[in-house]
Design an enzyme around this catalytic site. Structure first.
Site, PDB file in Angstrom:
ATOM      1  N   GLN A 107       0.845  -1.195   0.000  1.00 23.88           N
ATOM      2  CA  GLN A 107       0.000   0.000   0.000  1.00 23.88           C
ATOM      3  C   GLN A 107       0.882   1.248   0.000  1.00 23.88           C
ATOM      4  O   GLN A 107       0.380   2.355  -0.044  1.00 23.88           O
ATOM      5  CB  GLN A 107      -0.862   0.026   1.267  1.00 23.88           C
ATOM      6  CG  GLN A 107      -1.797  -1.158   1.384  1.00 23.88           C
ATOM      7  CD  GLN A 107      -2.378  -1.246   2.791  1.00 23.88           C
ATOM      8  OE1 GLN A 107      -3.400  -0.662   3.094  1.00 23.88           O
ATOM      9  NE2 GLN A 107      -1.706  -1.994   3.651  1.00 23.88           N
ATOM     10  N   VAL A 109       3.602   4.063  -1.232  1.00 26.60           N
ATOM     11  CA  VAL A 109       3.839   4.757  -2.502  1.00 26.60           C
ATOM     12  C   VAL A 109       5.294   5.208  -2.595  1.00 26.60           C
ATOM     13  O   VAL A 109       5.640   6.048  -3.406  1.00 26.60           O
ATOM     14  CB  VAL A 109       2.865   5.961  -2.646  1.00 26.60           C
ATOM     15  CG1 VAL A 109       1.429   5.481  -2.750  1.00 26.60           C
ATOM     16  CG2 VAL A 109       3.013   6.954  -1.473  1.00 26.60           C
ATOM     17  N   HIS A 125      -1.507   1.337  -4.263  1.00 28.86           N
ATOM     18  CA  HIS A 125      -1.865   2.755  -4.130  1.00 28.86           C
ATOM     19  C   HIS A 125      -1.002   3.667  -4.990  1.00 28.86           C
ATOM     20  O   HIS A 125      -0.899   4.858  -4.714  1.00 28.86           O
ATOM     21  CB  HIS A 125      -1.785   3.183  -2.650  1.00 28.86           C
ATOM     22  CG  HIS A 125      -2.830   2.544  -1.791  1.00 28.86           C
ATOM     23  ND1 HIS A 125      -2.860   2.661  -0.413  1.00 28.86           N
ATOM     24  CD2 HIS A 125      -3.914   1.802  -2.121  1.00 28.86           C
ATOM     25  CE1 HIS A 125      -3.913   1.990   0.060  1.00 28.86           C
ATOM     26  NE2 HIS A 125      -4.549   1.454  -0.949  1.00 28.86           N
ATOM     27  N   CYS A 153      -0.522  19.716 -17.595  1.00 32.05           N
ATOM     28  CA  CYS A 153      -0.323  18.587 -18.510  1.00 32.05           C
ATOM     29  C   CYS A 153       0.034  19.125 -19.894  1.00 32.05           C
ATOM     30  O   CYS A 153      -0.694  19.965 -20.429  1.00 32.05           O
ATOM     31  CB  CYS A 153      -1.618  17.769 -18.563  1.00 32.05           C
ATOM     32  SG  CYS A 153      -1.627  16.525 -19.849  1.00 32.05           S
ATOM     33  N   CYS A 156      -3.065  18.385 -22.503  1.00 36.64           N
ATOM     34  CA  CYS A 156      -4.399  18.995 -22.465  1.00 36.64           C
ATOM     35  C   CYS A 156      -4.469  20.231 -21.576  1.00 36.64           C
ATOM     36  O   CYS A 156      -5.514  20.875 -21.503  1.00 36.64           O
ATOM     37  CB  CYS A 156      -5.425  17.961 -21.996  1.00 36.64           C
ATOM     38  SG  CYS A 156      -5.310  17.618 -20.234  1.00 36.64           S
ATOM     39  N   GLY A 193       3.160  -4.247   9.035  1.00 34.98           N
ATOM     40  CA  GLY A 193       3.209  -2.787   9.159  1.00 34.98           C
ATOM     41  C   GLY A 193       2.014  -2.073   8.565  1.00 34.98           C
ATOM     42  O   GLY A 193       2.147  -0.963   8.060  1.00 34.98           O
ATOM     43  N   ASN A 219       2.138  -6.012  13.390  1.00 34.12           N
ATOM     44  CA  ASN A 219       2.365  -4.563  13.488  1.00 34.12           C
ATOM     45  C   ASN A 219       2.693  -4.252  14.945  1.00 34.12           C
ATOM     46  O   ASN A 219       3.026  -5.168  15.710  1.00 34.12           O
ATOM     47  CB  ASN A 219       1.165  -3.756  12.939  1.00 34.12           C
ATOM     48  CG  ASN A 219      -0.124  -4.006  13.703  1.00 34.12           C
ATOM     49  OD1 ASN A 219      -0.108  -4.326  14.895  1.00 34.12           O
ATOM     50  ND2 ASN A 219      -1.253  -3.859  13.021  1.00 34.12           N
TER      51      ASN A 219
HETATM   52  N1  APR Z   1       7.285  -2.252  12.281  1.00 37.67           N
HETATM   53  C1  APR Z   1       6.092  -2.831  12.064  1.00 37.67           C
HETATM   54  N2  APR Z   1       4.932  -2.167  12.113  1.00 37.67           N
HETATM   55  C2  APR Z   1       4.987  -0.851  12.391  1.00 37.67           C
HETATM   56  C3  APR Z   1       6.200  -0.166  12.638  1.00 37.67           C
HETATM   57  C4  APR Z   1       7.409  -0.936  12.579  1.00 37.67           C
HETATM   58  N3  APR Z   1       8.596  -0.401  12.796  1.00 37.67           N
HETATM   59  N4  APR Z   1       5.910   1.133  12.883  1.00 37.67           N
HETATM   60  C5  APR Z   1       4.588   1.264  12.801  1.00 37.67           C
HETATM   61  N5  APR Z   1       4.019   0.063  12.518  1.00 37.67           N
HETATM   62  C6  APR Z   1       2.614  -0.269  12.286  1.00 37.67           C
HETATM   63  C7  APR Z   1       1.649   0.420  13.218  1.00 37.67           C
HETATM   64  O1  APR Z   1       1.512  -0.371  14.376  1.00 37.67           O
HETATM   65  C8  APR Z   1       0.391   0.458  12.340  1.00 37.67           C
HETATM   66  O2  APR Z   1      -0.379  -0.715  12.538  1.00 37.67           O
HETATM   67  O3  APR Z   1       2.300   0.177  10.988  1.00 37.67           O
HETATM   68  C9  APR Z   1       0.928   0.466  10.925  1.00 37.67           C
HETATM   69  C10 APR Z   1       0.761   1.771  10.205  1.00 37.67           C
HETATM   70  O4  APR Z   1      -0.585   1.965   9.963  1.00 37.67           O
HETATM   71  P1  APR Z   1      -1.102   3.119   9.003  1.00 37.67           P
HETATM   72  O5  APR Z   1      -0.385   4.390   9.297  1.00 37.67           O
HETATM   73  O6  APR Z   1      -2.583   3.072   9.073  1.00 37.67           O
HETATM   74  O7  APR Z   1      -0.583   2.697   7.546  1.00 37.67           O
HETATM   75  P2  APR Z   1      -1.266   1.776   6.485  1.00 37.67           P
HETATM   76  O8  APR Z   1      -1.934   0.614   7.103  1.00 37.67           O
HETATM   77  O9  APR Z   1      -0.227   1.534   5.439  1.00 37.67           O
HETATM   78  O10 APR Z   1      -2.373   2.746   5.895  1.00 37.67           O
HETATM   79  C11 APR Z   1      -3.151   2.252   4.842  1.00 37.67           C
HETATM   80  O11 APR Z   1      -4.210   4.341   4.536  1.00 37.67           O
HETATM   81  O12 APR Z   1      -3.825   6.601   4.676  1.00 37.67           O
HETATM   82  C12 APR Z   1      -4.045   5.541   3.820  1.00 37.67           C
HETATM   83  O13 APR Z   1      -3.467   5.275   1.557  1.00 37.67           O
HETATM   84  C13 APR Z   1      -2.913   5.365   2.838  1.00 37.67           C
HETATM   85  O14 APR Z   1      -1.772   3.366   2.140  1.00 37.67           O
HETATM   86  C14 APR Z   1      -2.308   4.052   3.259  1.00 37.67           C
HETATM   87  C15 APR Z   1      -3.485   3.326   3.865  1.00 37.67           C
END
Ligand code: APR
Length: 263
Positions: A107, A109, A125, A153, A156, A193, A219
């Site tokens: 997810q 970018v 994403h 662009c 266009c 993560g 996570n």
């Molecule tokens: N190791 C493992 N996990 C980690 C670490 C680490 N060092 N640091 C943080 N985390 C975990 C947190 O516990 C949390 O569960 O990473 C997660 C981050 O969660 P989000 O910030 O919600 O990220 P993500 O799940 O990728 O978000 C999904 O939401 O905002 C939109 O499009 C955006 O792609 C993104 C999507």
């Protein structure tokens, strides 16, 4: 330091990883946290402290204030360009030496899996280093130099935007199709993560579980709990993934760091 419960779960996962034919790893912002990139649940800092990602990363926000949204992404792009893959990204690259098929579904970018050297990465994403036209979604690779922010662009005259999926937008169809197909085929599935709050990515582990895969959700929030075939593993990706690699294949070495600056 690793918690004893997490360590015991890693031991249980070693045989599954050694025997796996197709490992799918769904990743989120947490896997890049140890590269110094903030996750979406971290409060934003500095100039951006008063905003939330949900307010800036939307087509409505871009329509209302394209300059603000463009500059937010420009700031994020700078952070990404200064970041390097961390031991978690590198461990996943090393798994490819031992597992017949490893598919990363991300997810993120930031492109860090590709910079680390993972060979099959599905970007759900998009990527903030690519651009497209806000009018017709066609890729834009260059534009005439002007002071306009955002640029226009060249085909266009529409506004140029980052090629990422904003809140409320559909995921790229092919990427979603490939991610779903891989998840259904996986015999071992890791979710690393990600807070698992944004669909459809959040459902992928359960598609794999439905098809009989061993699934690991990891996570910093989950408890350590083994309820095979589902495992919850708490801890930092940059510690857990290299440790699992080491336990599964003691002679292994994660790949050397490749920095963005080499790219
Ligand atoms: N190791 C493992 N996990 C980690 C670490 C680490 N060092 N640091 C943080 N985390 C975990 C947190 O516990 C949390 O569960 O990473 C997660 C981050 O969660 P989000 O910030 O919600 O990220 P993500 O799940 O990728 O978000 C999904 O939401 O905002 C939109 O499009 C955006 O792609 C993104 C999507």
């Amino acid at each position: 330091m690793m918690h004893a419960e997490a360590s015991a779960i890693l031991d249980q996962l070693v045989p599954a990883l050694r025997q796996a034919q197709h490992v799918v790893v769904l990743t989120g912002a947490g896997i890049s946290a140890e590269s110094g990139l903030p996750t979406f649940r971290d409060p934003m800092t500095g100039l951006w402290a008063k905003y939330r990602p949900e307010e800036l990363g939307t087509p409505q926000a871009f329509r209302q204030n394209p300059r603000l949204v463009w500059e937010w992404f420009a700031w994020r792009r700078e952070l990404v360009q200064a970041a390097s893959p961390n031991p978690a990204h590198q461990a996943l690259v090393a798994w490819e030496q031992y597992v017949p098929q490893v598919t990363i579904v991300t997810q993120n970018v930031d492109g860090l899996h590709q910079y680390a050297g993972s060979s099959r990465v599905i970007e759900l994403h998009g990527n903030l280093r690519r651009f497209k036209c806000f009018e017709d979604n066609q890729p834009v690779t260059e534009w005439p130099t002007t002071d306009d922010i955002p640029p226009h662009c060249p085909r266009c005259g529409g506004l140029v935007r980052p090629d990422v999926v904003w809140f409320g937008e559909r995921l790229p169809e092919q990427a979603l199709h490939d991610a779903l197909a891989a998840s259904k085929q996986a015999d071992l599935f890791f979710s690393i993560g990600t807070s698992g709050t944004v669909e459809p990515a959040a459902s992928l582990p359960y598609r794999a579980l439905d098809r009989g895969a061993t699934v690991v959700l990891s996570n910093l929030e989950v408890p350590n709990r083994a309820t095979p075939p589902l495992y919850y593993l708490n801890g930092q990706a940059g510690i857990l993934l290299p440790e699992l690699l080491q336990r599964a294949w003691p002679a292994s070495k994660a790949h050397k760091t490749i920095t963005n600056h080499d790219a």
